[in-house]
Design a protein around this motif. Structure first.
Motif, mmCIF file in Angstrom:
data_model
loop_
_atom_site.group_PDB
_atom_site.id
_atom_site.type_symbol
_atom_site.label_atom_id
_atom_site.label_comp_id
_atom_site.label_asym_id
_atom_site.label_seq_id
_atom_site.Cartn_x
_atom_site.Cartn_y
_atom_site.Cartn_z
ATOM 1 N N GLU A 62 10.859 -0.805 -8.856
ATOM 2 C CA GLU A 62 9.806 -1.389 -9.691
ATOM 3 C C GLU A 62 8.418 -1.117 -9.099
ATOM 4 O O GLU A 62 7.464 -0.829 -9.823
ATOM 5 C CB GLU A 62 10.041 -2.896 -9.836
ATOM 6 C CG GLU A 62 11.307 -3.228 -10.615
ATOM 7 C CD GLU A 62 11.586 -4.716 -10.633
ATOM 8 O OE1 GLU A 62 10.813 -5.477 -9.982
ATOM 9 O OE2 GLU A 62 12.568 -5.146 -11.284
ATOM 10 N N SER A 63 8.321 -1.213 -7.755
ATOM 11 C CA SER A 63 7.052 -0.936 -7.099
ATOM 12 C C SER A 63 6.652 0.527 -7.272
ATOM 13 O O SER A 63 5.478 0.846 -7.519
ATOM 14 C CB SER A 63 7.157 -1.280 -5.607
ATOM 15 O OG SER A 63 5.955 -0.957 -4.935
ATOM 16 N N ASP A 64 7.645 1.425 -7.152
ATOM 17 C CA ASP A 64 7.361 2.854 -7.334
ATOM 18 C C ASP A 64 6.907 3.143 -8.765
ATOM 19 O O ASP A 64 6.001 3.954 -8.983
ATOM 20 C CB ASP A 64 8.601 3.680 -7.006
ATOM 21 C CG ASP A 64 8.925 3.671 -5.519
ATOM 22 O OD1 ASP A 64 8.055 3.235 -4.732
ATOM 23 O OD2 ASP A 64 10.040 4.084 -5.153
ATOM 24 N N ALA A 65 7.560 2.494 -9.741
ATOM 25 C CA ALA A 65 7.192 2.712 -11.142
ATOM 26 C C ALA A 65 5.767 2.226 -11.415
ATOM 27 O O ALA A 65 4.983 2.885 -12.108
ATOM 28 C CB ALA A 65 8.179 1.997 -12.057
ATOM 29 N N LEU A 66 5.415 1.050 -10.841
ATOM 30 C CA LEU A 66 4.070 0.518 -11.027
ATOM 31 C C LEU A 66 3.029 1.426 -10.382
ATOM 32 O O LEU A 66 1.952 1.676 -10.952
ATOM 33 C CB LEU A 66 3.995 -0.895 -10.438
ATOM 34 C CG LEU A 66 2.647 -1.609 -10.575
ATOM 35 C CD1 LEU A 66 2.269 -1.756 -12.043
ATOM 36 C CD2 LEU A 66 2.692 -2.972 -9.887
ATOM 37 N N GLU A 67 3.357 1.923 -9.186
ATOM 38 C CA GLU A 67 2.427 2.830 -8.504
ATOM 39 C C GLU A 67 2.248 4.125 -9.285
ATOM 40 O O GLU A 67 1.131 4.649 -9.395
ATOM 41 C CB GLU A 67 2.968 3.130 -7.095
ATOM 42 C CG GLU A 67 2.102 4.090 -6.288
ATOM 43 C CD GLU A 67 0.728 3.518 -5.987
ATOM 44 O OE1 GLU A 67 -0.185 4.319 -5.687
ATOM 45 O OE2 GLU A 67 0.567 2.289 -6.027
ATOM 46 N N ALA A 68 3.349 4.623 -9.870
ATOM 47 C CA ALA A 68 3.263 5.848 -10.680
ATOM 48 C C ALA A 68 2.396 5.617 -11.917
ATOM 49 O O ALA A 68 1.605 6.490 -12.302
ATOM 50 C CB ALA A 68 4.660 6.296 -11.080
#
Length: 208
Positions: A62-68
């Motif tokens: 989820e953190s990676d998706a938000l950062e992307a």
């Protein structure tokens, strides 16, 4: 918290009852805990750890998706700003080109060339005499101002005023005074505005 590099959902619990894990079971053995119970305890620890890793993995995704999403938003905003800046620059360049080349922006009417017989244009006698003698004459005489001056001089000049001049063969000839002197305030061709220049050319051609 260290970043996970592998998906814990894909991992499988080892067989802690096998001989290879005997060193892991040995510290757990006691009068109240036999070898089978020790293997079960190890399996319990593994599942508890794997469950915690699954939660961490999901949070990491989820953190990676938000950062992307944030990175893509920044890229889109930068692209939009660059596009807006380019459009503004293109519009400024186009406006400068339009100001520099006003003559190219003049709409040319799609109509027959004016004829002397149908369009009455009064040109200064001085300019017409120059043409008759194949001499240079300024386009000013065919601009709106030059034609207006010719009309004014025609109405106010003395038709009986004549002056002597040398003809082509050297003989003396008499011409009107207006044909012998240039108009006052003649503007050289290179100082004419593009609009005056474009309007004078058709009238000049009609005089030929």
């Amino acid at each position: 918290m260290p970043r996970l590099v592998a998906d814990p959902n894909l991992e499988q619990c080892p067989d802690y009852s096998s001989e290879v894990f005997e060193p892991c079971r040995a510290p757990l053995l006691s009068n109240d805990l036999d070898d089978t119970q020790a293997a079960a305890t190890l399996r319990t620890f593994w599942h508890a750890t794997n469950s915690a890793l699954k939660v961490q993995w999901q949070l990491q995704l989820e953190s990676d998706a938000l950062e992307a999403q944030n990175q893509q938003r920044l890229v889109d905003e930068a692209a939009a700003q660059n596009l807006a800046a380019k459009k503004l620059q293109d519009s400024i360049i186009a406006e400068e080109d339009r100001k520099k080349n006003r003559i190219h922006q003049i709409v040319i009417p799609d109509r027959p060339r004016p004829k002397w017989a149908t369009d009455e244009v009064l040109v200064a006698d001085f300019a017409l005499r120059k043409i008759d003698k194949a001499q240079f004459v300024e386009l000013y005489y065919w601009t709106n101002k030059g034609l207006a001056d010719a009309r004014v001089n025609y109405r106010t000049s003395d038709d009986d005023s004549m002056v002597a001049t040398a003809g082509v063969d050297g003989s003396a000839t008499w011409i009107s005074a207006s044909a012998a002197r240039p108009a006052a305030g003649v503007i050289p061709d290179h100082l004419l505005t593009p609009l005056d220049f474009s309007r004078a050319i058709p009238c000049f051609i009609a005089s030929l």
